[in-house]
Design a protein around this motif. Sequence first.
Motif, PDB file in Angstrom:
ATOM      1  N   GLU A  96       0.760  -1.121  -0.338  1.00  0.00           N
ATOM      2  CA  GLU A  96       0.191   0.035  -0.217  1.00  0.00           C
ATOM      3  C   GLU A  96       0.583   1.258  -0.226  1.00  0.00           C
ATOM      4  OE1 GLU A  96      -3.686   0.227   2.174  1.00  0.00           O
ATOM      5  OE2 GLU A  96      -3.591  -2.027   3.074  1.00  0.00           O
ATOM      6  N   PRO A  97       1.337   1.745  -1.129  1.00  0.00           N
ATOM      7  CA  PRO A  97       2.329   2.651  -1.223  1.00  0.00           C
ATOM      8  C   PRO A  97       1.462   3.344  -1.423  1.00  0.00           C
ATOM      9  CG  PRO A  97       2.095   1.789  -3.192  1.00  0.00           C
ATOM     10  CD  PRO A  97       1.485   0.936  -2.039  1.00  0.00           C
ATOM     11  N   LYS A  98       1.665   4.852  -0.557  1.00  0.00           N
ATOM     12  CA  LYS A  98       1.349   6.223  -0.031  1.00  0.00           C
ATOM     13  C   LYS A  98       1.729   7.233  -0.836  1.00  0.00           C
ATOM     14  CE  LYS A  98      -2.041   4.892   3.406  1.00  0.00           C
ATOM     15  NZ  LYS A  98      -2.454   3.018   2.136  1.00  0.00           N
ATOM     16  N   VAL A  99       1.070   8.094  -1.542  1.00  0.00           N
ATOM     17  CA  VAL A  99       1.612   9.215  -2.338  1.00  0.00           C
ATOM     18  C   VAL A  99       1.910  10.579  -1.049  1.00  0.00           C
ATOM     19  CG1 VAL A  99       0.502  11.258  -4.043  1.00  0.00           C
ATOM     20  CG2 VAL A  99       0.151   9.246  -4.276  1.00  0.00           C
ATOM     21  N   GLU A 100       1.722  10.180  -0.379  1.00  0.00           N
ATOM     22  CA  GLU A 100       1.798  11.257   0.906  1.00  0.00           C
ATOM     23  C   GLU A 100       3.607  10.899   1.242  1.00  0.00           C
ATOM     24  OE1 GLU A 100      -0.737   9.572   0.787  1.00  0.00           O
ATOM     25  OE2 GLU A 100      -2.424  10.860   1.066  1.00  0.00           O
ATOM     26  N   GLN A 101       3.558   9.123   1.168  1.00  0.00           N
ATOM     27  CA  GLN A 101       5.401   9.199   1.672  1.00  0.00           C
ATOM     28  C   GLN A 101       6.461   9.194   0.623  1.00  0.00           C
ATOM     29  OE1 GLN A 101       3.819   5.281   1.785  1.00  0.00           O
ATOM     30  NE2 GLN A 101       3.722   4.998   3.690  1.00  0.00           N
ATOM     31  N   ALA A 102       5.489   9.033  -1.159  1.00  0.00           N
ATOM     32  CA  ALA A 102       6.849   9.457  -2.391  1.00  0.00           C
ATOM     33  C   ALA A 102       6.460  11.078  -1.714  1.00  0.00           C
ATOM     34  CB  ALA A 102       5.835   9.310  -3.583  1.00  0.00           C
ATOM     35  N   SER A 103       5.525  11.924  -1.632  1.00  0.00           N
ATOM     36  CA  SER A 103       6.057  13.261  -1.621  1.00  0.00           C
ATOM     37  C   SER A 103       7.256  13.790  -0.591  1.00  0.00           C
ATOM     38  CB  SER A 103       4.651  14.221  -0.889  1.00  0.00           C
ATOM     39  OG  SER A 103       5.082  15.247  -0.807  1.00  0.00           O
ATOM     40  N   VAL A 104       7.187  12.746   0.207  1.00  0.00           N
ATOM     41  CA  VAL A 104       8.229  12.768   1.840  1.00  0.00           C
ATOM     42  C   VAL A 104       9.477  13.037   0.731  1.00  0.00           C
ATOM     43  CG1 VAL A 104       8.805  12.504   3.929  1.00  0.00           C
ATOM     44  CG2 VAL A 104       6.773  13.147   3.844  1.00  0.00           C
ATOM     45  N   PHE A 105       9.706  11.287   0.523  1.00  0.00           N
ATOM     46  CA  PHE A 105      11.437  11.374   0.068  1.00  0.00           C
ATOM     47  C   PHE A 105      11.365  12.123  -1.160  1.00  0.00           C
ATOM     48  CE2 PHE A 105      12.830   9.431  -3.981  1.00  0.00           C
ATOM     49  CZ  PHE A 105      13.541   8.790  -3.209  1.00  0.00           C
ATOM     50  N   LEU A 106      10.311  12.663  -2.316  1.00  0.00           N
ATOM     51  CA  LEU A 106      10.694  13.431  -3.110  1.00  0.00           C
ATOM     52  C   LEU A 106      11.077  15.069  -2.740  1.00  0.00           C
ATOM     53  CD1 LEU A 106       8.147  12.898  -5.320  1.00  0.00           C
ATOM     54  CD2 LEU A 106      10.567  11.836  -5.758  1.00  0.00           C
ATOM     55  N   ASN A 107      10.546  15.409  -2.194  1.00  0.00           N
ATOM     56  CA  ASN A 107      10.780  16.632  -1.128  1.00  0.00           C
ATOM     57  C   ASN A 107      12.199  16.496  -0.591  1.00  0.00           C
ATOM     58  OD1 ASN A 107       8.931  18.877  -2.081  1.00  0.00           O
ATOM     59  ND2 ASN A 107       7.459  17.426  -0.669  1.00  0.00           N
ATOM     60  N   THR A 108      12.436  15.150   0.637  1.00  0.00           N
ATOM     61  CA  THR A 108      13.440  15.148   1.200  1.00  0.00           C
ATOM     62  C   THR A 108      15.021  15.204   0.138  1.00  0.00           C
ATOM     63  OG1 THR A 108      12.662  13.902   2.744  1.00  0.00           O
ATOM     64  CG2 THR A 108      14.877  13.768   3.076  1.00  0.00           C
ATOM     65  N   LEU A 109      14.933  14.203  -0.969  1.00  0.00           N
ATOM     66  CA  LEU A 109      15.423  14.327  -1.918  1.00  0.00           C
ATOM     67  C   LEU A 109      16.375  15.854  -2.904  1.00  0.00           C
ATOM     68  CD1 LEU A 109      18.015  12.157  -3.296  1.00  0.00           C
ATOM     69  CD2 LEU A 109      15.784  11.907  -4.856  1.00  0.00           C
ATOM     70  N   LYS A 110      14.814  16.476  -2.660  1.00  0.00           N
ATOM     71  CA  LYS A 110      15.175  18.199  -3.699  1.00  0.00           C
ATOM     72  C   LYS A 110      16.332  18.546  -2.075  1.00  0.00           C
ATOM     73  CE  LYS A 110      12.593  20.526  -5.812  1.00  0.00           C
ATOM     74  NZ  LYS A 110      10.852  20.913  -6.478  1.00  0.00           N
ATOM     75  N   VAL A 111      15.831  18.814  -1.310  1.00  0.00           N
ATOM     76  CA  VAL A 111      16.463  19.226  -0.019  1.00  0.00           C
ATOM     77  C   VAL A 111      17.978  18.931  -0.331  1.00  0.00           C
ATOM     78  CG1 VAL A 111      16.811  19.908   2.379  1.00  0.00           C
ATOM     79  CG2 VAL A 111      14.254  19.533   1.502  1.00  0.00           C
ATOM     80  N   LEU A 112      18.476  18.223  -0.110  1.00  0.00           N
ATOM     81  CA  LEU A 112      19.689  17.133  -0.480  1.00  0.00           C
ATOM     82  C   LEU A 112      20.737  17.310  -1.813  1.00  0.00           C
ATOM     83  CD1 LEU A 112      18.742  14.077   1.832  1.00  0.00           C
ATOM     84  CD2 LEU A 112      19.813  15.384   2.495  1.00  0.00           C
ATOM     85  N   ALA A 113      19.939  17.433  -2.528  1.00  0.00           N
ATOM     86  CA  ALA A 113      19.995  18.030  -3.962  1.00  0.00           C
ATOM     87  C   ALA A 113      21.517  17.594  -4.145  1.00  0.00           C
ATOM     88  CB  ALA A 113      20.036  19.002  -4.790  1.00  0.00           C
ATOM     89  N   LYS A 114      22.406  19.065  -3.025  1.00  0.00           N
ATOM     90  CA  LYS A 114      24.282  19.237  -3.577  1.00  0.00           C
ATOM     91  C   LYS A 114      24.913  17.458  -2.503  1.00  0.00           C
ATOM     92  CE  LYS A 114      24.045  23.165  -4.902  1.00  0.00           C
ATOM     93  NZ  LYS A 114      23.649  22.970  -6.326  1.00  0.00           N
ATOM     94  N   ARG A 115      24.100  16.854  -2.041  1.00  0.00           N
ATOM     95  CA  ARG A 115      24.919  15.606  -1.340  1.00  0.00           C
ATOM     96  C   ARG A 115      24.388  14.145  -2.254  1.00  0.00           C
ATOM     97  NH1 ARG A 115      23.824  17.007   4.302  1.00  0.00           N
ATOM     98  NH2 ARG A 115      25.225  15.156   4.277  1.00  0.00           N
ATOM     99  N   ARG A 116      25.994  13.066  -1.702  1.00  0.00           N
ATOM    100  CA  ARG A 116      25.814  12.257  -1.714  1.00  0.00           C
ATOM    101  C   ARG A 116      24.537  10.723  -2.068  1.00  0.00           C
ATOM    102  NH1 ARG A 116      30.445   9.292  -4.165  1.00  0.00           N
ATOM    103  NH2 ARG A 116      28.796   8.237  -5.357  1.00  0.00           N
TER     104      ARG A 116
END
Length: 149
Positions: free
Chosen positions: A71-91
């Motif tokens: 049961e994947p949720k859109v909210e989880q994908a949103s948290v993931f994508l926004n987290t990854l955007k914040v970490l844009a300059k990190r490995r």
Amino acid sequence: MEKILNYIKINENISTSGQPTQKEFEKIKDEGFEVVINLALYNASNAIKNEDKTVTSLGMSYFHIPVDFEEPKVEQASVFLNTLKVLAKRRVWIHCALNYRATAFMYLFHKHVLNTPFDNIDLKVFDEWTPSTQWQQLMKSSFEELNLL
């Protein structure tokens, strides 16, 4: 790195895989990765007990966004994508149990953040896994539905 379960190099800063072993986390650190994002549940069959401590003891940051495979949720994908955007300059190393969740979420990252042409997205994991209706619906989520920053 290629020996890690279902390893995919996305670009110079992002790689994905299935569950790494403790020794593989050491290799991940040695390769210069700074952050680990785990999308698997804590009780996955191949989960490492106290993975957060293993990762942070190596000096890497650790994020756990547990996604129920059924049961994947859109909210989880949103948290993931926004987290990854914040970490844009990190490995960043992203994993789940088999790299199915991570690949589906990375598909959304390619589509909505990187604007990668479809033919340039590495989807080899889908040779092994046919996403369920729930995963297919999630992967069709719009930019607005994902509430991206």
